[in-house]
Design a protein around this motif. Sequence first.
Motif, short mmCIF file in Angstrom:
data_model
loop_
_atom_site.label_atom_id
_atom_site.label_comp_id
_atom_site.label_asym_id
_atom_site.label_seq_id
_atom_site.Cartn_x
_atom_site.Cartn_y
_atom_site.Cartn_z
N GLY A 116 -1.03 -1.08 -36.33
CA GLY A 116 -0.56 0.32 -36.63
C GLY A 116 0.72 0.84 -36.19
O GLY A 116 1.07 1.73 -36.33
N HIS A 117 1.46 -0.47 -35.71
CA HIS A 117 2.84 -0.20 -35.28
C HIS A 117 3.68 -1.22 -35.70
O HIS A 117 3.17 -2.45 -35.91
CB HIS A 117 2.74 -0.03 -33.74
N THR A 118 5.06 -0.86 -35.55
CA THR A 118 6.13 -2.09 -35.91
C THR A 118 6.69 -2.51 -34.56
O THR A 118 7.12 -1.47 -33.55
CB THR A 118 7.18 -1.62 -36.84
N TRP A 119 6.45 -4.04 -34.01
CA TRP A 119 6.94 -4.18 -32.70
C TRP A 119 8.05 -5.27 -32.68
O TRP A 119 8.16 -5.91 -33.83
CB TRP A 119 5.86 -5.07 -32.06
N SER A 120 8.92 -5.22 -31.83
CA SER A 120 9.98 -6.16 -31.51
C SER A 120 9.28 -7.23 -30.52
O SER A 120 8.95 -6.74 -29.36
CB SER A 120 11.32 -5.80 -31.05
N VAL A 121 9.12 -8.38 -30.91
CA VAL A 121 8.41 -9.28 -30.20
C VAL A 121 9.38 -10.20 -29.48
O VAL A 121 10.33 -11.06 -29.73
CB VAL A 121 7.46 -10.61 -31.19
N TYR A 122 9.00 -10.69 -28.12
CA TYR A 122 9.74 -11.33 -27.33
C TYR A 122 8.69 -12.49 -26.67
O TYR A 122 7.55 -12.04 -26.32
CB TYR A 122 10.27 -10.87 -26.04
N LYS A 123 9.21 -13.82 -26.52
CA LYS A 123 8.31 -14.84 -25.75
C LYS A 123 8.82 -15.46 -24.76
O LYS A 123 10.12 -15.73 -24.72
CB LYS A 123 7.83 -15.74 -26.81
N GLY A 124 8.31 -15.55 -23.45
CA GLY A 124 8.81 -16.04 -22.25
C GLY A 124 7.74 -16.54 -21.51
O GLY A 124 6.61 -16.42 -21.51
N ASN A 125 8.31 -17.08 -20.07
CA ASN A 125 7.47 -17.55 -19.03
C ASN A 125 8.16 -17.28 -18.01
O ASN A 125 9.32 -17.03 -17.58
CB ASN A 125 7.42 -19.09 -19.20
N ASN A 126 7.27 -16.70 -16.99
CA ASN A 126 7.71 -16.14 -15.59
C ASN A 126 7.48 -17.07 -14.40
O ASN A 126 7.73 -16.74 -13.32
CB ASN A 126 7.17 -14.96 -15.35
N GLY A 127 7.06 -18.39 -14.83
CA GLY A 127 7.05 -19.57 -13.81
C GLY A 127 5.78 -19.58 -13.43
O GLY A 127 5.16 -20.62 -12.87
N ALA A 128 4.71 -18.44 -13.75
CA ALA A 128 3.36 -18.64 -13.39
C ALA A 128 2.43 -18.67 -14.87
O ALA A 128 1.37 -19.16 -14.75
CB ALA A 128 2.83 -17.52 -12.63
N ASN A 129 2.92 -17.65 -15.73
CA ASN A 129 2.50 -17.63 -17.11
C ASN A 129 3.01 -17.53 -18.24
O ASN A 129 4.10 -16.86 -17.92
CB ASN A 129 1.14 -16.36 -16.90
N GLU A 130 2.67 -17.72 -19.32
CA GLU A 130 3.15 -17.27 -20.63
C GLU A 130 3.15 -15.71 -20.83
O GLU A 130 2.27 -15.03 -20.28
CB GLU A 130 2.69 -17.66 -21.86
N VAL A 131 4.20 -15.28 -20.98
CA VAL A 131 4.41 -13.78 -21.33
C VAL A 131 4.69 -13.43 -22.85
O VAL A 131 5.90 -13.97 -23.28
CB VAL A 131 5.53 -12.90 -20.42
N PHE A 132 3.92 -12.80 -23.58
CA PHE A 132 4.30 -12.11 -25.05
C PHE A 132 4.52 -10.65 -24.82
O PHE A 132 3.74 -9.85 -24.49
CB PHE A 132 3.19 -12.47 -25.85
N SER A 133 5.75 -10.12 -25.25
CA SER A 133 6.03 -8.68 -24.94
C SER A 133 6.20 -8.24 -26.35
O SER A 133 7.09 -8.84 -27.07
CB SER A 133 7.25 -8.37 -24.23
N PHE A 134 5.86 -7.17 -26.69
CA PHE A 134 5.73 -6.39 -27.85
C PHE A 134 6.35 -4.98 -27.86
O PHE A 134 5.68 -4.13 -27.06
CB PHE A 134 4.37 -6.07 -28.71
N LEU A 135 7.43 -4.84 -27.96
CA LEU A 135 8.12 -3.46 -28.05
C LEU A 135 8.17 -2.66 -29.09
O LEU A 135 8.67 -3.10 -30.05
CB LEU A 135 9.63 -3.65 -27.44
N ARG A 136 7.53 -1.55 -29.10
CA ARG A 136 7.34 -0.51 -30.39
C ARG A 136 8.86 -0.31 -30.80
O ARG A 136 9.65 0.21 -29.72
CB ARG A 136 6.48 0.54 -29.86
N THR A 137 9.11 -0.30 -31.95
CA THR A 137 10.46 -0.26 -32.37
C THR A 137 10.87 1.21 -32.24
O THR A 137 12.39 1.46 -32.56
CB THR A 137 10.78 -0.59 -33.99
N SER A 138 10.04 2.30 -32.23
CA SER A 138 10.64 3.72 -31.68
C SER A 138 9.51 4.25 -30.88
O SER A 138 8.23 4.02 -30.76
CB SER A 138 10.30 4.35 -32.99
N ASP A 139 10.03 4.70 -29.65
CA ASP A 139 9.01 5.39 -28.53
C ASP A 139 8.20 6.42 -29.13
O ASP A 139 8.41 7.12 -30.17
CB ASP A 139 9.96 5.94 -27.48
#
Length: 239
Positions: free
Chosen positions: A161-184
């Motif tokens: 139901g939303h449009t997201w900007s997606v980021y993929k990373g690792n913090n040294g302990a686990n994988e992190v997938f971040s989805f940022l809504r393109t408008s607040d």
Amino acid sequence: MAPRTLNTKRITKALLAPALALGVTVGPASAPASAAVWNSCDQWGNTTLNGYTLYNNIWGSGAGSQCVWANSGTNWGVWADHPDTGGIKSYPNSKKVINKPITSIGSLSSSYSVTVPPGGAYNTSYDIWDTDYDYEIMLWVNHNGAVGPLGTSQGNVTLGGHTWSVYKGNNGANEVFSFLRTSDSSSGTVNILPILKWIKDTKGWMGNETIGDVQFGYEITSSSGGLDFRTDNLTVSSS
């Protein structure tokens, strides 16, 4: 967002009991302005109300004062006064336990309505974990100030139901997938299951993980002078 070298949010859960026993409070904490069913200014203060667990969760270094109040697991808020320095100071949140493999989840969705300050540096986000804490999925519905996701951009996607900007990373302990809504947004409904399936099936970034927790709260970097964050009508529903 400064990269997290350790999964601090997970580690603090293990420290919960001794911290409570010591009655830890960070800074000259102020009580919530309004009377509530429960409130706490303890660093790891927590309670369970109508199937949700509330956490004050001041986990970052250099934190100031913070108090959480709640009338229920779905109506709660936080007052925070954290200095204008880098690094995440806290993630006060309300948590609902799921404990199902992705392929066994028939539905998983959430609605939210929040009131957030115009100043400070923070994000309003879902934080979703598997039971082994190998994967962290963050869904940012709004953010303000000098904050940003961990990892590298993976482009935009429309899911749940939303449009997201997606980021993929690792913090040294686990994988992190971040989805940022393109408008607040200050309110809405997120269909979480299609996001999990997209990560698992479309991208192949994780397998059939057992989803443990769905948390919703405020990842606060700075809130100098004291700022209020309020959550109304939060629901997390699954089958």
